[in-house]
Design a protein around this motif. Structure first.
Motif, PDB file in Angstrom:
ATOM      1  N   ASN A 137       0.815  -1.207   0.000  1.00  0.00           N
ATOM      2  CA  ASN A 137       0.000   0.000   0.000  1.00  0.00           C
ATOM      3  C   ASN A 137       0.853   1.263   0.000  1.00  0.00           C
ATOM      4  O   ASN A 137       0.370   2.344   0.315  1.00  0.00           O
ATOM      5  N   VAL A 138       2.146   1.118  -0.369  1.00  0.00           N
ATOM      6  CA  VAL A 138       3.035   2.267  -0.332  1.00  0.00           C
ATOM      7  C   VAL A 138       2.553   3.383  -1.250  1.00  0.00           C
ATOM      8  O   VAL A 138       2.717   4.569  -0.945  1.00  0.00           O
ATOM      9  N   VAL A 139       1.922   3.056  -2.385  1.00  0.00           N
ATOM     10  CA  VAL A 139       1.413   4.079  -3.287  1.00  0.00           C
ATOM     11  C   VAL A 139       0.336   4.911  -2.599  1.00  0.00           C
ATOM     12  O   VAL A 139       0.368   6.143  -2.623  1.00  0.00           O
ATOM     13  N   ASP A 140      -0.623   4.239  -1.952  1.00  0.00           N
ATOM     14  CA  ASP A 140      -1.704   4.959  -1.279  1.00  0.00           C
ATOM     15  C   ASP A 140      -1.158   5.843  -0.156  1.00  0.00           C
ATOM     16  O   ASP A 140      -1.627   6.965   0.048  1.00  0.00           O
ATOM     17  N   VAL A 141      -0.161   5.325   0.555  1.00  0.00           N
ATOM     18  CA  VAL A 141       0.430   6.092   1.653  1.00  0.00           C
ATOM     19  C   VAL A 141       1.071   7.369   1.127  1.00  0.00           C
ATOM     20  O   VAL A 141       0.851   8.469   1.653  1.00  0.00           O
TER      21      VAL A 141
END
Length: 235
Positions: free
Chosen positions: A189-193
């Motif tokens: 979920n690094v993109v969303d973060v």
């Protein structure tokens, strides 16, 4: 795709033409710098395969001339196996999109063609501007409505990706592969973060909503956002 193959070796040109046509591409051939400029000036191509050494000039000179004439077709330079790394760097700085050294495999060449073709053939100005948001890659500087915004290197890279493709919905996988290295799993979920980090810096303090969620796809950057944050992919 329609592809222009440029090389002063007729046998290599014909070999590439046959191989690319087997993959349903339309292929034209040029053997000189002058013929290359003339063909690109009079026809639309999706990709140009350009040898770095031509009998009447160099691929670097051709690339520079085309970019100066606002021709932004993706250019894939073909270099000799012993090409000077400094010359390759010079060619990329002149406006080439990628390069492949001889000898090369057809599989690698066609993968590189697909990669550069995915990039939109548009002018790439030195400072990117979307609405009142600007990004200067050389100065590593971001401003909104004239106000400087401090970003971390990863936040800057993410915004740079969005601003190179304004209005286009980018999938999380595309974003991850473009901004992060192979150590990150695609399910991360690094993109969303990091989108959240960006919104907190470039949108909320300025009462904007320029980074939009695209339902079922990912995110896109718009000059002006509609009232609803989530947008259907078809809109």
């Amino acid at each position: 795709m329609r592809i222009l193959v440029v090389d002063d070796d007729p046998r290599l040109c014909r070999m590439l033409q046959r191989a690319l046509e087997r993959n349903a591409h339309a292929v034209d051939i040029a053997e000189t710098a002058a013929d290359t400029v003339a063909k690109i000036s009079n026809s639309e191509y999706d990709v140009v395969l350009l040898d770095i050494r031509l009998p009447d000039g160099s691929g670097i000179d051709v690339t520079r001339r085309l970019r100066a004439g606002n021709k932004w077709v993706p250019i894939l330079l073909i270099t000799g196996g012993g090409a000077d790394p400094a010359a390759v760097a010079h060619a990329l700085d002149a406006g080439a999109d990628d390069f492949v050294p001889k000898p090369f495999s057809l599989d690698e060449l066609q993968a590189r063609i697909r990669a550069v073709a995915r990039r939109q053939p548009h002018e790439r100005p030195s400072v990117l501007v979307v609405g009142d948001l600007s990004l200067d890659p050389a100065r590593l500087e971001v401003r909104r409505a004239g106000n400087k915004i401090d970003l971390t290197p990863k936040e800057f890279a993410l915004l740079h990706l969005f601003m190179r493709r304004p209005g286009l919905a980018l999938s999380r996988r595309t974003i991850l592969e473009s901004v992060w290295d192979d150590a990150h799993e695609t399910a991360s979920n690094v993109v969303d973060v990091y989108v959240g980090y960006l919104r907190a810096k470039i949108d909320r303090p300025f009462n904007r909503r320029s980074i939009q969620s695209v339902r079922g796809v990912g995110y896109r950057l718009m000059e002006a956002a509609p009232d609803d944050e989530e947008i259907s992919a078809a809109s």
